[in-house]
Every structure is written in structure tokens, then in C-alpha cells.
Design an enzyme around this catalytic site. Structure first.
Site, PDB file in Angstrom:
ATOM      1  N   CYS A 294      -1.003   8.665   7.191  1.00  0.00           N
ATOM      2  CA  CYS A 294      -2.404   8.407   6.573  1.00  0.00           C
ATOM      3  C   CYS A 294      -3.422   8.367   7.790  1.00  0.00           C
ATOM      4  CB  CYS A 294      -2.361   7.290   5.756  1.00  0.00           C
ATOM      5  SG  CYS A 294      -1.549   7.525   4.153  1.00  0.00           S
TER       6      CYS A 294
ATOM      7  N   CYS B 233       0.722  -1.144  -0.029  1.00  0.00           N
ATOM      8  CA  CYS B 233      -0.064  -0.018  -0.073  1.00  0.00           C
ATOM      9  C   CYS B 233       0.777   1.265   0.040  1.00  0.00           C
ATOM     10  CB  CYS B 233      -0.766   0.055   1.146  1.00  0.00           C
ATOM     11  SG  CYS B 233      -2.078   1.343   1.155  1.00  0.00           S
ATOM     12  N   CYS B 234       1.781   1.231   0.762  1.00  0.00           N
ATOM     13  CA  CYS B 234       2.824   2.489   0.821  1.00  0.00           C
ATOM     14  C   CYS B 234       3.556   2.694  -0.522  1.00  0.00           C
ATOM     15  CB  CYS B 234       3.900   1.967   1.868  1.00  0.00           C
ATOM     16  SG  CYS B 234       3.029   2.361   3.666  1.00  0.00           S
TER      17      CYS B 234
ATOM     18  N   CYS C 260       7.846   3.849   5.801  1.00  0.00           N
ATOM     19  CA  CYS C 260       7.056   3.504   4.523  1.00  0.00           C
ATOM     20  C   CYS C 260       7.791   3.237   3.294  1.00  0.00           C
ATOM     21  CB  CYS C 260       5.926   4.557   4.467  1.00  0.00           C
ATOM     22  SG  CYS C 260       6.815   6.272   4.228  1.00  0.00           S
TER      23      CYS C 260
ATOM     24  N   CYS D 228      -3.577   4.676   9.494  1.00  0.00           N
ATOM     25  CA  CYS D 228      -2.312   4.196   9.986  1.00  0.00           C
ATOM     26  C   CYS D 228      -1.741   5.173  10.944  1.00  0.00           C
ATOM     27  CB  CYS D 228      -1.472   4.171   8.833  1.00  0.00           C
ATOM     28  SG  CYS D 228      -2.182   2.979   7.414  1.00  0.00           S
TER      29      CYS D 228
END
Length: 249
Positions: A215, A131-132, A243, A218
Site C-alpha cells: 500500500c 487495517c491489514c 501483514c 505503508c
């Protein structure tokens, strides 16, 4: 079905040796002096990478005084807290800064959410890094293209992962750029002392126990005994809480 990937693209040509030597000679210089040197040598070919945490706000404030040509860019992951967007508008209005915004590639985000759901990053370290990579790492590659240097708010005190951060780095991960971390040796106290002394605006979440802000899904507030980045990906082991924007040594 696998998610689409994109190979990293070199961002710029190799850094001239004399420029790196000059920067390294200033690695112990005050942040103001380092920024002033960057203004003289590179000006608009350098940029501050801002997530609009308090360190980045100190950098923006210092740069307006000592390196006004520096650009400012941010990575809008699509999942930032509303307080961050509010602060970006404050920065635009107060400092007259044009904030360059880089989004993740739409197709890759659509594929990630369609195939893995909206909270895939909580399933495993691998899923979180994927995702990162889509929301942060690839947009950073685009943000750095055509630049000769970038500036970050990294500090050694933030976490054990960042204990060895140097003020001046040769960023081979991004094609040989110059990477400056002018606040590397600053303490949290020094950062907030500057904020108060110069009335620097900051993210409202800092007053709610969020020393580090990323985010929204997170990031959480931290407890008094936790380190500054304990609220980032808190379900993972502490050594994993980066990340990919800043490789861990």
C-alpha cells in the site's frame, strides 16, 4: 465503538495426501518444473496471488509458459500506488491474463476510516494489523475459496521473517490448501536476471528504490544498506513487518 469483524471461513476441503506427497517430492525442483507439475495436477484450480512486485511478475511470466491454466488474482486494498495499477494493465494486455480482483468489504473499510481516521495504522502495531486484516487478510480468505492451491513469490532472502519459507507448504491456515513458493531459494540477482533475459515488465517503483511494494502509505524506498522489506511499515520493529497473509513461523 468496535469495528465489525468477520470470522475466517474454511476455503476448501483438506488436501489429498497423495497430492501433497507429490508436491513435497518436488520441493527442490526448478520453478519451471514445479509449475508444470501444478498445471498437470490442478490447472485452473490453482492461482497465483500477485501484488505485482518483481517476483510475482517472474511467476506470471513462467506460468504463461509452463502453467497457462493457472489463474491470477490480486488484493486491491484501495490504497495501492498508481504504478501498480499501470502494471496490472500491462499484464492484462501483454499476457492476456484475466486478473481477478478482490476488494475489502466496504462496510468494514467505512467503519475503520470513520472511527479511526485515514492513518490509524501508524498509531500502533495492533492498529496496523487491524487495517491489514480488513484490507488484505479477509479478502484473501475469499480469494482462496474454491481453490486447491495458491502460488506466491515469497523468497527466503527477502527478510529474516521469511528465512524458513519452504518451496512447498501445506497451508493449514487456509483450510489445508497446497501453497507453492517456487522462487523461495532464488536470490534477488536471479530474479532480475530473469527479468532482463525475458524482457519481463515490472513496477516502475522498483527503479526508484522500492524492492518491496505494498500500500502506498505503508511503503517507502529503502537505503542501500537496508534489507528488501525495510520499506514496509518502517516505523515498526523489523520482526513485525508482515501483514498476516503469510504467517511468521
Amino acid at each position: 465503538m468496535s469495528l465489525p469483524t468477520a470470522a475466517p471461513t474454511p476455503t476448501t476441503s483438506a488436501l489429498p495426501a497423495e497430492l501433497l506427497d507429490e508436491a513435497l517430492a518436488l520441493r527442490a525442483a526448478p520453478a519451471e518444473e514445479l509449475l508444470a507439475w501444478l498445471e498437470r495436477r490442478l490447472g485452473a484450480r490453482a492461482a497465483i496471488a500477485s501484488s505485482f512486485g518483481v517476483e510475482d511478475m517472474v511467476l506470471i511470466d513462467l506460468a504463461r509458459k509452463h502453467a497457462p491454466s493457472l489463474r491470477v488474482f490480486t488484493l486491491d486494498t484501495g490504497r495501492l500506488p498508481p504504478e501498480t495499477y499501470e502494471l496490472i494493465e500491462v499484464v492484462r494486455n501483454r499476457y492476456g491474463v484475466h486478473v481477478e480482483t478482490y476488494f475489502p468489504e466496504r462496510g468494514r473499510v467505512e467503519a475503520l476510516e470513520s472511527e479511526q481516521g485515514f492513518f490509524s495504522f501508524r498509531r500502533s502495531l495492533e492498529a496496523r494489523k487491524a487495517c491489514c486484516a480488513i484490507r488484505k487478510v479477509e479478502p484473501l480468505e475469499r480469494a482462496l475459496r474454491g481453490r486447491d492451491a495458491w502460488v506466491t513469490g515469497l523468497r527466503r532472502e527477502q527478510s529474516t521473517n521469511r528465512a524458513d519459507v519452504d518451496t512447498v507448504e501445506h497451508d493449514r491456515e487456509h483450510g489445508g490448501l497446497l501453497k507453492l513458493n517456487p522462487l523461495a531459494a532464488w536470490t534477488r540477482h536471479q530474479v532480475w536476471e530473469h527479468v532482463r533475459a525475458h524482457a519481463v515488465p515490472y513496477n516502475a517503483l522498483h527503479d526508484r528504490g522500492y524492492p518491496s511494494i505494498g500500500c502506498a502509505p505503508c511503503t517507502r524506498a529503502v537505503k542501500p544498506y537496508e534489507d528488501e522489506r525495510a520499506g514496509r511499515w518502517w516505523w515498526e520493529a523489523r520482526e513485525h513487518t508482515e501483514c498476516g497473509l503469510h504467517p511468521v513461523r
